[in-house]
Design an enzyme around this catalytic site. Sequence first.
Site, PDB file in Angstrom:
ATOM      1  N   GLU A   1       0.826  -1.203   0.000  1.00  0.00           N
ATOM      2  CA  GLU A   1       0.000   0.000   0.000  1.00  0.00           C
ATOM      3  C   GLU A   1       0.866   1.261   0.000  1.00  0.00           C
ATOM      4  O   GLU A   1       0.459   2.308  -0.487  1.00  0.00           O
ATOM      5  CB  GLU A   1      -0.922  -0.014   1.236  1.00  0.00           C
ATOM      6  CG  GLU A   1      -2.265   0.634   0.999  1.00  0.00           C
ATOM      7  CD  GLU A   1      -3.279   0.316   2.094  1.00  0.00           C
ATOM      8  OE1 GLU A   1      -4.300  -0.308   1.781  1.00  0.00           O
ATOM      9  OE2 GLU A   1      -3.049   0.689   3.248  1.00  0.00           O
TER      10      GLU A   1
ATOM     11  N   HIS B   1       7.285 -27.047  -1.037  1.00  0.00           N
ATOM     12  CA  HIS B   1       6.682 -28.161  -1.772  1.00  0.00           C
ATOM     13  C   HIS B   1       5.564 -27.683  -2.690  1.00  0.00           C
ATOM     14  O   HIS B   1       4.761 -28.467  -3.158  1.00  0.00           O
ATOM     15  CB  HIS B   1       6.188 -29.222  -0.775  1.00  0.00           C
ATOM     16  CG  HIS B   1       7.323 -29.792   0.012  1.00  0.00           C
ATOM     17  ND1 HIS B   1       7.908 -31.009  -0.273  1.00  0.00           N
ATOM     18  CD2 HIS B   1       8.044 -29.269   1.040  1.00  0.00           C
ATOM     19  CE1 HIS B   1       8.920 -31.216   0.564  1.00  0.00           C
ATOM     20  NE2 HIS B   1       9.016 -30.176   1.359  1.00  0.00           N
TER      21      HIS B   1
ATOM     22  N   LYS C   1     -14.091   0.943  -3.775  1.00  0.00           N
ATOM     23  CA  LYS C   1     -15.103   1.429  -2.824  1.00  0.00           C
ATOM     24  C   LYS C   1     -16.152   2.252  -3.550  1.00  0.00           C
ATOM     25  O   LYS C   1     -17.351   2.093  -3.305  1.00  0.00           O
ATOM     26  CB  LYS C   1     -14.436   2.307  -1.754  1.00  0.00           C
ATOM     27  CG  LYS C   1     -13.639   1.557  -0.729  1.00  0.00           C
ATOM     28  CD  LYS C   1     -13.254   2.506   0.391  1.00  0.00           C
ATOM     29  CE  LYS C   1     -12.140   1.952   1.234  1.00  0.00           C
ATOM     30  NZ  LYS C   1     -11.569   2.943   2.131  1.00  0.00           N
TER      31      LYS C   1
HETATM   32  O1  PA5 Z   1      -3.483   1.378   5.961  1.00  0.00           O
HETATM   33  C1  PA5 Z   1      -4.553   1.929   5.756  1.00  0.00           C
HETATM   34  O2  PA5 Z   1      -4.674   3.153   5.813  1.00  0.00           O
HETATM   35  C2  PA5 Z   1      -5.766   1.098   5.423  1.00  0.00           C
HETATM   36  O3  PA5 Z   1      -5.446  -0.243   5.341  1.00  0.00           O
HETATM   37  C3  PA5 Z   1      -6.826   1.277   6.492  1.00  0.00           C
HETATM   38  O4  PA5 Z   1      -6.290   0.922   7.737  1.00  0.00           O
HETATM   39  C4  PA5 Z   1      -8.050   0.441   6.197  1.00  0.00           C
HETATM   40  O5  PA5 Z   1      -8.560   0.780   4.936  1.00  0.00           O
HETATM   41  C5  PA5 Z   1      -9.123   0.647   7.250  1.00  0.00           C
HETATM   42  O6  PA5 Z   1      -9.482   2.005   7.344  1.00  0.00           O
HETATM   43  P1  PA5 Z   1     -10.262   2.546   8.587  1.00  0.00           P
HETATM   44  O7  PA5 Z   1      -9.412   2.407   9.789  1.00  0.00           O
HETATM   45  O8  PA5 Z   1     -10.543   3.987   8.278  1.00  0.00           O
HETATM   46  O9  PA5 Z   1     -11.517   1.738   8.712  1.00  0.00           O
END
Ligand code: PA5
Length: 451
Positions: A281, A302, A416
């Site tokens: 990310e 394996h 989303k």
């Molecule tokens: O690293 C990040 O920012 C994302 O993985 C969020 O943690 C994830 O989308 C969850 O978001 P939120 O805490 O707003 O529900």
Amino acid sequence: MSPITLDAAHLAPDVTPEQVAAQRSRLGWAQQTLLEGTGAGAAFRGWLDPAGMVDDATLAEIEDIASDLRERSDTLVVIGIGGSYLGARAVVEALAPAGAPPVLYAGQNLSARYHADLLASMAGKRAALNVVSKSGTTTEPAVAFRLLRAHVERQAGAEAARALIVATTDANKGALRQFATGQGYRTLPIADDVGGRYSVLSPVGLLPIAYAGIDIRALREGAADCAAAATSEPDPLKNPVLFYAATRNLLYNQGYCVEVLAAFEPRLHYLLEWWKQLFGESEGKDHMAVYPSSVEFTTDLHSMGQYLQQGRRMLFETFLHIDGEDEPVLPLPEGDDADELGYLAGQPLTAINDAAHQATALAHREGGVPNLTLRLPRLDAYTLGYLLYFFERACPISGYLMGVNPFDQPGVEAYKKNMFALLEKPGHTEQTGRLHAAAGHAPEGSRIRFP
Ligand code: PA5
């Protein structure tokens, strides 16, 4: 002294210590960019100082809530997704002591079967909930929270349920903050300057970790020691954070575009998952970056072992190796030699696992997969805190070297938006018609039914 040892012998000839040393000024620039906040995403560096992010008073509050929840419940369900759950799961699954109350997870998928099974497994148990969402509006945890809240309220009664639910969310704003305040739940704050994937050592991760009986002070101490060491040493040959960031970058520039993080320890499964989110990310932008993947050995030797040894040469590997200091001594018993294992009788399983690691590192190097090993003397709260921070710190340095903003995640929004439109969320219906049409009208010949 750093508990992390970095074995670099199998990186050569692709990357040598001399090449890493030659990166010193670029690394210095990336490190300064991070520390001085002159780079992209600078507003999200609250995790840089682990002791500043969670001071002693907050740590004590987390411990108090965890011990109160333990008294009131048999199990804790953590409701969150991505950075709001992976860090907690990584630490809990790696370190939870035997006999600790189980920590379960919800809201990290939308599977009806998963959540139905989870609810069934909670029947008759006193369950506490820790709902974790910075935004408070993420669909998956919000859906799971509704389901589980209704269950806990039914089981414990609406009034008692209030004391069983803790919300970890934005300190001031957002739907979850508002709801929790209205309901009278206890809350823990997520600071504005800490993004999900850098939040394991914040209240996000620490409450479930403390509930599982893990020493969160030692975890923070390990992270703080790594932070101090990573800041004070500019020489990449003496600073493993800089060495690792440089290595990824040098290999990527030679066409090695997949990093495989490999552990020989099944209890590190969720650490691998957490690491993939952290790097995927943070760096996967602008149509570039190293693709983070993981394997668990010897299991995957394996299956994926074949590809790793002889498939397309675009991979490099980082091994996580835990020296056997605190591992159970499990010598192989003497016995009938029909299994041809007589030569191993008396050998501890840790030694056999070590041999598998060494054999794999050598074989993969010879097969054209440069690899390095991060070695820890043992797996405990201090060393794991050190390791978590090691990766958190290396990630934005690597990202800045790559030329991306390591703190945003604009690409996550695309699915989303479509999902909200397809589900006709109020305010998101502009594209609903187009998406239903696109989803419902597959081009001629593209939806194939077989007799
Ligand atoms: O690293 C990040 O920012 C994302 O993985 C969020 O943690 C994830 O989308 C969850 O978001 P939120 O805490 O707003 O529900």
